[in-house]
Design a protein around this motif. Structure first.
Motif, PDB file in Angstrom:
ATOM      1  N   VAL A 217      30.583 -24.856 -34.657  1.00 58.07           N
ATOM      2  CA  VAL A 217      30.628 -23.969 -33.498  1.00 58.07           C
ATOM      3  C   VAL A 217      31.994 -23.300 -33.423  1.00 58.07           C
ATOM      4  O   VAL A 217      33.030 -23.975 -33.483  1.00 58.07           O
ATOM      5  CB  VAL A 217      30.377 -24.765 -32.192  1.00 58.07           C
ATOM      6  CG1 VAL A 217      30.336 -23.815 -31.005  1.00 58.07           C
ATOM      7  CG2 VAL A 217      29.103 -25.564 -32.296  1.00 58.07           C
ATOM      8  N   ARG A 218      31.986 -21.993 -33.264  1.00 55.89           N
ATOM      9  CA  ARG A 218      33.257 -21.274 -33.119  1.00 55.89           C
ATOM     10  C   ARG A 218      33.786 -21.492 -31.708  1.00 55.89           C
ATOM     11  O   ARG A 218      33.080 -21.253 -30.723  1.00 55.89           O
ATOM     12  CB  ARG A 218      33.068 -19.789 -33.399  1.00 55.89           C
ATOM     13  CG  ARG A 218      34.378 -19.044 -33.552  1.00 55.89           C
ATOM     14  CD  ARG A 218      34.174 -17.730 -34.252  1.00 55.89           C
ATOM     15  NE  ARG A 218      35.434 -17.088 -34.582  1.00 55.89           N
ATOM     16  CZ  ARG A 218      35.554 -16.028 -35.365  1.00 55.89           C
ATOM     17  NH1 ARG A 218      34.466 -15.486 -35.901  1.00 55.89           N
ATOM     18  NH2 ARG A 218      36.730 -15.503 -35.619  1.00 55.89           N
ATOM     19  N   VAL A 219      35.055 -21.930 -31.615  1.00 58.46           N
ATOM     20  CA  VAL A 219      35.633 -22.259 -30.315  1.00 58.46           C
ATOM     21  C   VAL A 219      36.889 -21.436 -30.014  1.00 58.46           C
ATOM     22  O   VAL A 219      37.487 -21.585 -28.944  1.00 58.46           O
ATOM     23  CB  VAL A 219      35.971 -23.764 -30.239  1.00 58.46           C
ATOM     24  CG1 VAL A 219      34.698 -24.593 -30.327  1.00 58.46           C
ATOM     25  CG2 VAL A 219      36.955 -24.165 -31.331  1.00 58.46           C
ATOM     26  N   HIS A 220      37.293 -20.614 -30.971  1.00 57.58           N
ATOM     27  CA  HIS A 220      38.507 -19.815 -30.837  1.00 57.58           C
ATOM     28  C   HIS A 220      38.439 -18.752 -31.922  1.00 57.58           C
ATOM     29  O   HIS A 220      37.677 -18.890 -32.885  1.00 57.58           O
ATOM     30  CB  HIS A 220      39.736 -20.719 -31.038  1.00 57.58           C
ATOM     31  CG  HIS A 220      41.060 -20.070 -30.820  1.00 57.58           C
ATOM     32  ND1 HIS A 220      41.745 -19.424 -31.838  1.00 57.58           N
ATOM     33  CD2 HIS A 220      41.852 -19.963 -29.726  1.00 57.58           C
ATOM     34  CE1 HIS A 220      42.886 -18.972 -31.362  1.00 57.58           C
ATOM     35  NE2 HIS A 220      42.978 -19.278 -30.093  1.00 57.58           N
ATOM     36  N   ARG A 221      39.203 -17.667 -31.782  1.00 64.02           N
ATOM     37  CA  ARG A 221      39.146 -16.638 -32.818  1.00 64.02           C
ATOM     38  C   ARG A 221      39.586 -17.171 -34.172  1.00 64.02           C
ATOM     39  O   ARG A 221      39.238 -16.614 -35.208  1.00 64.02           O
ATOM     40  CB  ARG A 221      40.016 -15.438 -32.428  1.00 64.02           C
ATOM     41  CG  ARG A 221      41.507 -15.723 -32.339  1.00 64.02           C
ATOM     42  CD  ARG A 221      42.267 -14.533 -31.782  1.00 64.02           C
ATOM     43  NE  ARG A 221      43.679 -14.794 -31.652  1.00 64.02           N
ATOM     44  CZ  ARG A 221      44.561 -14.605 -32.627  1.00 64.02           C
ATOM     45  NH1 ARG A 221      44.162 -14.161 -33.804  1.00 64.02           N
ATOM     46  NH2 ARG A 221      45.837 -14.861 -32.433  1.00 64.02           N
ATOM     47  N   SER A 222      40.340 -18.275 -34.191  1.00 61.94           N
ATOM     48  CA  SER A 222      40.839 -18.832 -35.447  1.00 61.94           C
ATOM     49  C   SER A 222      40.257 -20.198 -35.796  1.00 61.94           C
ATOM     50  O   SER A 222      40.628 -20.766 -36.816  1.00 61.94           O
ATOM     51  CB  SER A 222      42.373 -18.952 -35.399  1.00 61.94           C
ATOM     52  OG  SER A 222      42.971 -17.699 -35.215  1.00 61.94           O
ATOM     53  N   PHE A 223      39.345 -20.732 -34.973  1.00 61.53           N
ATOM     54  CA  PHE A 223      38.844 -22.088 -35.209  1.00 61.53           C
ATOM     55  C   PHE A 223      37.336 -22.201 -34.976  1.00 61.53           C
ATOM     56  O   PHE A 223      36.775 -21.554 -34.091  1.00 61.53           O
ATOM     57  CB  PHE A 223      39.532 -23.093 -34.271  1.00 61.53           C
ATOM     58  CG  PHE A 223      40.987 -23.317 -34.547  1.00 61.53           C
ATOM     59  CD1 PHE A 223      41.406 -24.282 -35.449  1.00 61.53           C
ATOM     60  CD2 PHE A 223      41.948 -22.560 -33.895  1.00 61.53           C
ATOM     61  CE1 PHE A 223      42.746 -24.495 -35.700  1.00 61.53           C
ATOM     62  CE2 PHE A 223      43.299 -22.750 -34.143  1.00 61.53           C
ATOM     63  CZ  PHE A 223      43.701 -23.726 -35.048  1.00 61.53           C
ATOM     64  N   ALA A 224      36.730 -23.058 -35.797  1.00 63.12           N
ATOM     65  CA  ALA A 224      35.363 -23.522 -35.566  1.00 63.12           C
ATOM     66  C   ALA A 224      35.374 -25.030 -35.799  1.00 63.12           C
ATOM     67  O   ALA A 224      36.116 -25.525 -36.659  1.00 63.12           O
ATOM     68  CB  ALA A 224      34.375 -22.843 -36.500  1.00 63.12           C
ATOM     69  N   VAL A 225      34.582 -25.766 -35.040  1.00 63.31           N
ATOM     70  CA  VAL A 225      34.591 -27.219 -35.159  1.00 63.31           C
ATOM     71  C   VAL A 225      33.181 -27.743 -35.390  1.00 63.31           C
ATOM     72  O   VAL A 225      32.187 -27.102 -35.019  1.00 63.31           O
ATOM     73  CB  VAL A 225      35.179 -27.897 -33.896  1.00 63.31           C
ATOM     74  CG1 VAL A 225      36.592 -27.423 -33.644  1.00 63.31           C
ATOM     75  CG2 VAL A 225      34.293 -27.650 -32.676  1.00 63.31           C
TER      76      VAL A 225
END
Length: 262
Positions: A217-225
């Motif tokens: 799941v993308r949680v930030h413009r620079s991160f997915a978890v």
């Protein structure tokens, strides 16, 4: 046969960081290192010695910012750039250039250092060795899938619940359930698993599309978890394994919606 060393320039007012990096790189036997504390000093050194790779702190003292320093370096000779930045931050603007740019968080971890060098500096090697005509020939030749991926995207293969990622000229099996998070850095993404890290020449959006993993799941413009590995979260931050990941305002509801409310 004696192998020539790669010339590396370390640019930072943080002498403790440059001293550590210089010791690690020179200790490996494959690098000749010089240091500079300002952008102008770095360019002066680069005029005398053509460097293959430059580490540039995002916070430089003097009249030249890190971005301006990189621009000046690239005007002299092609050089691969790795920005050095504090954990949780990244440069707001990267120079527009054919040379690949990425970044490492300080303090730099030993394994991250050499893996990132392999990816970033490897692109420079290919550009120096291959003319445009040669690249086109490679892309149209039969069985050139591995060579094509060097100029476009990393080759990733999937079978059932696993993927194979290229590292050190071989493909390593990674279970999809072992993926912890993805962290974007310009045109590169760090794919972090439970026991190692891969740096891929991708954008975050394209990698998510290629993986097609429901639990990512993308949680930030620079991160997915990987939502199955989340340990705890607040309104602004997620803890996953040993990592702290920001939860962006625009992605917060999308993240919450992936949970089942009982």
């Amino acid at each position: 046969m004696k192998t020539s060393k790669r010339n590396v320039l370390l640019i930072s007012p943080d002498t403790s960081s440059t001293t550590y990096l210089a010791q690690v790189l020179e200790g490996s036997g494959g690098y000749a290192v010089k240091t500079a504390t300002t952008g102008r000093a770095a360019v002066g050194i680069h005029k005398k010695t053509a460097f293959d790779l430059a580490f540039c702190d995002v916070k430089l003292r003097g009249s030249w910012s890190s971005v301006e320093t990189v621009r000046q370096l690239l005007m002299l000779n092609p050089v691969s750039i790795i920005y050095l930045t504090e954990s949780g931050t990244e440069p707001e603007t990267f120079p527009t250039t054919a040379s690949q740019v990425t970044y490492l968080h300080k303090p730099v971890r030993f394994d991250d250092l050499f893996h990132t060098i392999e990816v970033v500096a490897g692109d420079l090697d290919e550009r120096l060795k291959l003319s445009t005509a040669t690249q086109e020939a490679l892309e149209t030749s039969e069985g050139s899938i591995f060579k094509k991926s060097r100029f476009k995207q990393e080759a990733i293969f999937r079978i059932d619940d696993s993927i194979f990622i290229k590292s050190n000229y071989q493909f390593i099996k990674v279970l999809l359930t072992d993926i912890v998070l993805l962290e974007a850095s310009n045109t590169y993404v760090s794919l972090i698993t439970v026991n190692r890290k891969f740096v891929l020449r991708q954008t975050l959006s394209s990698l998510l599309e290629r993986l097609r993993l429901d639990t990512l799941v993308r949680v930030h413009r620079s991160f997915a978890v990987n939502i199955r590995r989340v340990d705890l979260f607040s309104e602004h931050e997620i803890s996953i394994e040993q990592h702290k990941v920001p939860l962006g305002r625009h992605f917060r509801q999308q993240f919450i919606d992936r949970f089942q409310c009982l």
